[in-house]
Design a protein around this motif. Structure first.
Motif, PDB file in Angstrom:
ATOM      1  N   THR A  41       3.307  13.431  11.185  1.00  0.00           N
ATOM      2  CA  THR A  41       2.314  14.491  10.960  1.00  0.00           C
ATOM      3  C   THR A  41       1.499  14.263   9.689  1.00  0.00           C
ATOM      4  N   ALA A  42       1.835  13.246   8.925  1.00  0.00           N
ATOM      5  CA  ALA A  42       1.053  12.910   7.721  1.00  0.00           C
ATOM      6  C   ALA A  42       0.822  11.407   7.716  1.00  0.00           C
ATOM      7  N   PRO A  43      -0.020  10.924   8.650  1.00  0.00           N
ATOM      8  CA  PRO A  43      -0.166   9.478   8.840  1.00  0.00           C
ATOM      9  C   PRO A  43      -0.656   8.775   7.578  1.00  0.00           C
ATOM     10  N   PRO A  44      -0.081   7.616   7.271  1.00  0.00           N
ATOM     11  CA  PRO A  44      -0.488   6.876   6.080  1.00  0.00           C
ATOM     12  C   PRO A  44      -1.933   6.379   6.190  1.00  0.00           C
ATOM     13  N   ARG A  53     -12.185  -1.486  -3.386  1.00  0.00           N
ATOM     14  CA  ARG A  53     -11.437  -2.306  -2.431  1.00  0.00           C
ATOM     15  C   ARG A  53     -10.291  -1.503  -1.814  1.00  0.00           C
ATOM     16  N   PRO A  54     -10.094  -1.614  -0.499  1.00  0.00           N
ATOM     17  CA  PRO A  54      -8.933  -0.936   0.106  1.00  0.00           C
ATOM     18  C   PRO A  54      -7.637  -1.537  -0.432  1.00  0.00           C
ATOM     19  N   MET A  55      -6.683  -0.710  -0.754  1.00  0.00           N
ATOM     20  CA  MET A  55      -5.405  -1.194  -1.276  1.00  0.00           C
ATOM     21  C   MET A  55      -4.578  -1.830  -0.162  1.00  0.00           C
ATOM     22  N   SER A  56      -3.675  -2.728  -0.517  1.00  0.00           N
ATOM     23  CA  SER A  56      -2.775  -3.316   0.479  1.00  0.00           C
ATOM     24  C   SER A  56      -1.616  -2.368   0.783  1.00  0.00           C
ATOM     25  N   VAL A  57      -1.318  -1.465  -0.135  1.00  0.00           N
ATOM     26  CA  VAL A  57      -0.263  -0.472   0.074  1.00  0.00           C
ATOM     27  C   VAL A  57      -0.855   0.707   0.845  1.00  0.00           C
ATOM     28  N   ARG A  58      -0.149   1.172   1.866  1.00  0.00           N
ATOM     29  CA  ARG A  58      -0.563   2.395   2.562  1.00  0.00           C
ATOM     30  C   ARG A  58       0.183   3.583   1.958  1.00  0.00           C
ATOM     31  N   MET A  59      -0.450   4.754   1.994  1.00  0.00           N
ATOM     32  CA  MET A  59       0.131   5.924   1.321  1.00  0.00           C
ATOM     33  C   MET A  59       0.078   7.160   2.189  1.00  0.00           C
ATOM     34  N   SER A  60       0.999   8.069   1.905  1.00  0.00           N
ATOM     35  CA  SER A  60       0.933   9.398   2.485  1.00  0.00           C
ATOM     36  C   SER A  60       1.559  10.359   1.493  1.00  0.00           C
ATOM     37  N   ASP A  91       6.789  19.218  -6.586  1.00  0.00           N
ATOM     38  CA  ASP A  91       6.034  19.855  -5.502  1.00  0.00           C
ATOM     39  C   ASP A  91       5.347  18.834  -4.608  1.00  0.00           C
ATOM     40  N   ALA A  92       5.595  17.561  -4.849  1.00  0.00           N
ATOM     41  CA  ALA A  92       4.971  16.537  -4.015  1.00  0.00           C
ATOM     42  C   ALA A  92       5.894  15.341  -3.872  1.00  0.00           C
ATOM     43  N   CYS A  93       5.783  14.703  -2.724  1.00  0.00           N
ATOM     44  CA  CYS A  93       6.509  13.456  -2.473  1.00  0.00           C
ATOM     45  C   CYS A  93       5.506  12.441  -1.947  1.00  0.00           C
ATOM     46  N   LEU A  94       5.095  11.531  -2.809  1.00  0.00           N
ATOM     47  CA  LEU A  94       4.164  10.482  -2.406  1.00  0.00           C
ATOM     48  C   LEU A  94       4.956   9.358  -1.755  1.00  0.00           C
ATOM     49  N   VAL A  95       4.491   8.900  -0.600  1.00  0.00           N
ATOM     50  CA  VAL A  95       5.150   7.795   0.097  1.00  0.00           C
ATOM     51  C   VAL A  95       4.240   6.578   0.040  1.00  0.00           C
ATOM     52  N   ASN A  96       4.750   5.479  -0.490  1.00  0.00           N
ATOM     53  CA  ASN A  96       4.021   4.213  -0.478  1.00  0.00           C
ATOM     54  C   ASN A  96       4.692   3.277   0.506  1.00  0.00           C
ATOM     55  N   LEU A  97       3.895   2.680   1.407  1.00  0.00           N
ATOM     56  CA  LEU A  97       4.428   1.741   2.395  1.00  0.00           C
ATOM     57  C   LEU A  97       3.899   0.349   2.100  1.00  0.00           C
ATOM     58  N   TYR A  98       4.831  -0.577   1.899  1.00  0.00           N
ATOM     59  CA  TYR A  98       4.474  -1.957   1.585  1.00  0.00           C
ATOM     60  C   TYR A  98       4.786  -2.854   2.765  1.00  0.00           C
ATOM     61  N   GLY A  99       3.782  -3.517   3.312  1.00  0.00           N
ATOM     62  CA  GLY A  99       4.036  -4.641   4.199  1.00  0.00           C
ATOM     63  C   GLY A  99       4.492  -5.810   3.337  1.00  0.00           C
ATOM     64  N   THR A 100       4.931  -6.869   3.985  1.00  0.00           N
ATOM     65  CA  THR A 100       5.507  -7.990   3.250  1.00  0.00           C
ATOM     66  C   THR A 100       4.575  -8.528   2.165  1.00  0.00           C
ATOM     67  N   ASP A 101       3.268  -8.491   2.406  1.00  0.00           N
ATOM     68  CA  ASP A 101       2.320  -9.077   1.449  1.00  0.00           C
ATOM     69  C   ASP A 101       1.655  -8.046   0.545  1.00  0.00           C
ATOM     70  N   ALA A 102       2.080  -6.787   0.623  1.00  0.00           N
ATOM     71  CA  ALA A 102       1.408  -5.754  -0.184  1.00  0.00           C
ATOM     72  C   ALA A 102       1.836  -5.845  -1.638  1.00  0.00           C
ATOM     73  N   ARG A 103       0.960  -5.406  -2.516  1.00  0.00           N
ATOM     74  CA  ARG A 103       1.272  -5.340  -3.952  1.00  0.00           C
ATOM     75  C   ARG A 103       0.506  -4.186  -4.553  1.00  0.00           C
ATOM     76  N   MET A 104       0.830  -3.859  -5.800  1.00  0.00           N
ATOM     77  CA  MET A 104       0.094  -2.774  -6.473  1.00  0.00           C
ATOM     78  C   MET A 104      -0.179  -3.234  -7.899  1.00  0.00           C
ATOM     79  N   GLY A 105      -1.460  -3.267  -8.258  1.00  0.00           N
ATOM     80  CA  GLY A 105      -1.855  -3.750  -9.583  1.00  0.00           C
ATOM     81  C   GLY A 105      -1.369  -2.824 -10.696  1.00  0.00           C
ATOM     82  N   LEU A 106      -1.356  -3.369 -11.895  1.00  0.00           N
ATOM     83  CA  LEU A 106      -0.909  -2.620 -13.068  1.00  0.00           C
ATOM     84  C   LEU A 106      -1.810  -1.398 -13.284  1.00  0.00           C
ATOM     85  N   HIS A 107      -1.217  -0.222 -13.462  1.00  0.00           N
ATOM     86  CA  HIS A 107      -1.999   1.012 -13.627  1.00  0.00           C
ATOM     87  C   HIS A 107      -1.162   2.037 -14.378  1.00  0.00           C
TER      88      HIS A 107
END
Ligand code: MD3
Ligand code: FE
Length: 189
Positions: A41-44, A53-60, A91-107
């Motif tokens: 019900t909360a599609p990434p 640029r679109p991120m390689s990590v998907r989120m919901s 009050d929130a739960c952020l979900v990050n989904l990583y495929g095998t090649d996903a990464r997240m830059g320094l922030h």
């Protein structure tokens, strides 16, 4: 439910605390299944970086209230009460989904209204190389985050710079097809 924690095994920066293997295999599987249902019900989506640029990590985002009622809610709220702040629930739960090649830059995470509230992260699936360094800049270090690990970012570590360099493919069998799920509990509002 989870027991009250002993001290963290590791505190590589003041306020950055790691409990390796905090969740056992059964708790990891239960959380994986609950997240799979909640994402129905909360599609990434793929957020776009500040440079467009679109991120390689998907989120919901399973907050603010939906995830609390879910069966995984009590486990996560219990973890928060034991490790983060029993007086101020998330009050929130952020979900990050990583495929095998996903990464997240320094922030830095500085969009939440209350930057004094801690963030609690739960890792599921393949091990990730997590990079972190002081808020002011300077040298970074890295740490492995494995399935079932719990990481707390509080106080001086709340504004630390951090990211995910890469996954170690094949390091866990929790998620079919591999990859990684990261849940972060926060006070977003
Ligand atoms: C340090 N997530 O969602 S989890 C994020 O593994 C994020 O998906 C990474 O960075 C992930 O913003 C890292 C560890 C983490 C989470 C939130 C933090 C570290 C943090 C917030 C402030 C400081
Ligand atoms: Fe972050």
């Amino acid at each position: 439910m989870t027991e009250s924690p002993a001290g963290p095994a590791l505190e590589p920066l003041p306020g950055l605390k790691l409990w390796p293997g905090r969740l056992d295999a059964a708790a990891q599987a239960a959380l994986r299944d609950a997240v799979r249902v909640a994402l129905g019900t909360a599609p990434p989506y793929r957020p776009v970086t500040p440079c467009g640029r679109p991120m390689s990590v998907r989120m919901s985002n399973l907050g603010p209230l939906g995830w609390v009622a879910d069966r995984s809610g009590p486990l996560l709220l219990d973890l928060w009460a034991n490790h983060a702040d029993p007086d101020r629930p998330p009050d929130a739960c952020l979900v990050n989904l990583y495929g095998t090649d996903a990464r997240m830059g320094l922030h830095q995470d500085r969009d939440e209204a209350d930057l004094t509230a801690p963030v609690l992260s739960v890792s599921l699936g393949d091990t990730a190389l997590f990079r972190f360094g002081p808020a002011e800049g300077g040298p970074t270090r890295s740490l492995r985050l494995a399935s079932g690990d719990v990481l707390l970012l509080s106080g001086p570590a709340r504004l630390c710079r951090h990211g995910i360099d890469r996954l170690l493919p094949g390091s866990s069998r929790l998620l079919p097809g591999g990859g990684r799920l990261n849940l972060t509990l926060r006070r977003a509002g």
